[in-house]
Design a protein around this motif. Structure first.
Motif, PDB file in Angstrom:
ATOM      1  N   UNK A  36      27.495  36.712  39.940  1.00 42.08           N
ATOM      2  CA  UNK A  36      28.331  37.767  40.507  1.00 42.08           C
ATOM      3  C   UNK A  36      29.517  38.052  39.628  1.00 42.08           C
ATOM      4  N   UNK A  37      29.996  39.269  39.679  1.00 38.47           N
ATOM      5  CA  UNK A  37      31.180  39.660  38.927  1.00 38.47           C
ATOM      6  C   UNK A  37      32.367  39.612  39.865  1.00 38.47           C
TER       7      UNK A  37
ATOM      8  N   UNK B 227      29.573  42.560  43.464  1.00 38.62           N
ATOM      9  CA  UNK B 227      28.920  41.754  44.494  1.00 38.62           C
ATOM     10  C   UNK B 227      28.381  40.480  43.871  1.00 38.62           C
ATOM     11  N   UNK B 228      28.509  39.390  44.607  1.00 39.64           N
ATOM     12  CA  UNK B 228      28.181  38.083  44.033  1.00 39.64           C
ATOM     13  C   UNK B 228      26.756  37.687  44.376  1.00 39.64           C
TER      14      UNK B 228
ATOM     15  N   UNK C 176      28.843  32.615  46.937  1.00 39.20           N
ATOM     16  CA  UNK C 176      27.810  31.890  46.188  1.00 39.20           C
ATOM     17  C   UNK C 176      26.839  31.146  47.112  1.00 39.20           C
ATOM     18  N   UNK C 177      27.094  31.152  48.415  1.00 37.36           N
ATOM     19  CA  UNK C 177      26.149  30.532  49.356  1.00 37.36           C
ATOM     20  C   UNK C 177      24.759  31.146  49.197  1.00 37.36           C
TER      21      UNK C 177
ATOM     22  N   UNK D 197      36.063  35.189  43.911  1.00 36.28           N
ATOM     23  CA  UNK D 197      36.874  36.009  44.804  1.00 36.28           C
ATOM     24  C   UNK D 197      37.102  37.400  44.216  1.00 36.28           C
ATOM     25  N   UNK D 198      37.257  38.339  45.103  1.00 30.95           N
ATOM     26  CA  UNK D 198      37.412  39.720  44.666  1.00 30.95           C
ATOM     27  C   UNK D 198      38.702  39.943  43.871  1.00 30.95           C
TER      28      UNK D 198
END
Lengths: 211, 211
Positions: free
Chosen positions: A205-206, A210-211, B167-168, A112-113
């Motif tokens: 992702x961080x 962006x993940x 993460x999808x 989550x951000x």
């Protein structure tokens, strides 16, 4: 929480423990009244400590996450990497699963951000510790060479998440079998390498990126 | 659908194909208008064939399920059980994943109480085919002896289900790697057996019975 009087602190710990046990048994929708009852405190006390369910869920997930990181620190001290890694996974199954139940592990907590700073540091520490265990286990020749710590993290997140509906009870009973199958699948052996490339920490992702 | 005129039948197939592709790309919430556009038909036609999203989702899941069962039938004809089983899994990944996206595979389609009779028969046939492949692969000495078809089914359901949130996209990219890890974990090898007992067809629950 540093200024809480001792009994308030004890109430808080009892509430987090009771909520963790009830969430693990029945999911995050357990009535707040039951949590208070199991903790041996009044509902008023519960709401004074945790203004809403979200605050309580976050506290439980946070405690679980702390225990997971503590297990990883202990595993880092083991003489061989693969033993450390497998011990970490077995010790942490219940806590990682609890966080998973709460839909926080990975989906929200890790990706989550808007993560708290402390949480972000714990996440980095955990992935760093696991990364070094993976590299050591690979140098020992016990772990397959073409996986990264990201593969481990994603596989654990997948296999620890209960199936929805009536099969939740089945996955509850079989999680240790199926974690073992995954660990065995991560062992080095002759044969075809995995398709694709190793999944790294960066691929996860961080938080805030962006993940 | 036996009485549909040929073009109505063609429209229906185009809609199911388009919906399947869009569901796989973006999940089951894609606007109905886009599905109609991709299928090259008007929205009116879409709603004439499928009165609501549920009906369309069910049709897509049903088609995927049919392809999965067809793959299992083909795998049953292979000379060796382990090759048949691994080929089945690789061929069926996209279809099983599509059904998973739709939250129907296992959670609703396979375990829900109110299954259509035909669906129930397909499920029984699929588990029966896979069960025999597992037994053959174990007799060949390639597959670990202490797993049942239920373990295979649950592990596939777990590893094929995308992670929620950002993460999808990661699980989309890594599903073939991680399916391979699970298959390798199911190979026979010296070492400790899995904890617990093999998971059977019966452990998965009967549609209409308790799961």
């Amino acid at each position: 929480v540093g200024t809480l009087r001792a009994d308030a602190r004890r109430n808080r710990d009892q509430l987090v423990d009771a909520a963790g046990a009830l969430f693990a048994e029945r999911g995050p929708d357990v009535p707040m009244e039951e949590i208070a009852r199991r903790a041996g405190v009044g509902v008023g006390t519960l709401y004074r400590r945790f203004p809403d369910r979200d605050a309580l869920v976050r506290a439980v997930a946070f405690e679980s996450f702390h225990r997971v990181v503590a297990n990883a620190r202990a595993a880092a001290g083991e003489p061989d990497g693969w033993s450390g890694l497998t011990r970490f996974v077995r010790q942490s199954t219940a806590d990682m699963r609890l966080a998973t139940w709460l839909s926080l592990w990975f989906a929200r907590t890790l990706a989550e951000m808007r993560l708290e700073h402390e949480h972000e540091e714990l996440r980095d520490e955990l992935l760093g510790l696991l990364d070094r265990l993976v590299v050591r286990a690979q140098r020992e020749g016990v772990m397959r060479p073409e996986v990264g710590v990201g593969d481990l993290a994603v596989l654990l997140a997948l296999v620890l998440r209960p199936l929805p509906g009536p099969l939740a009870a089945v996955t509850e009973r079989t999680v240790e079998r199926h974690v073992t199958v995954v660990l065995d699948g991560l062992r080095a052996r002759p044969g075809d390498p995995l398709p694709g490339r190793p999944l790294t920490r960066e691929d996860l992702g961080r938080p805030g990126g962006d993940a």
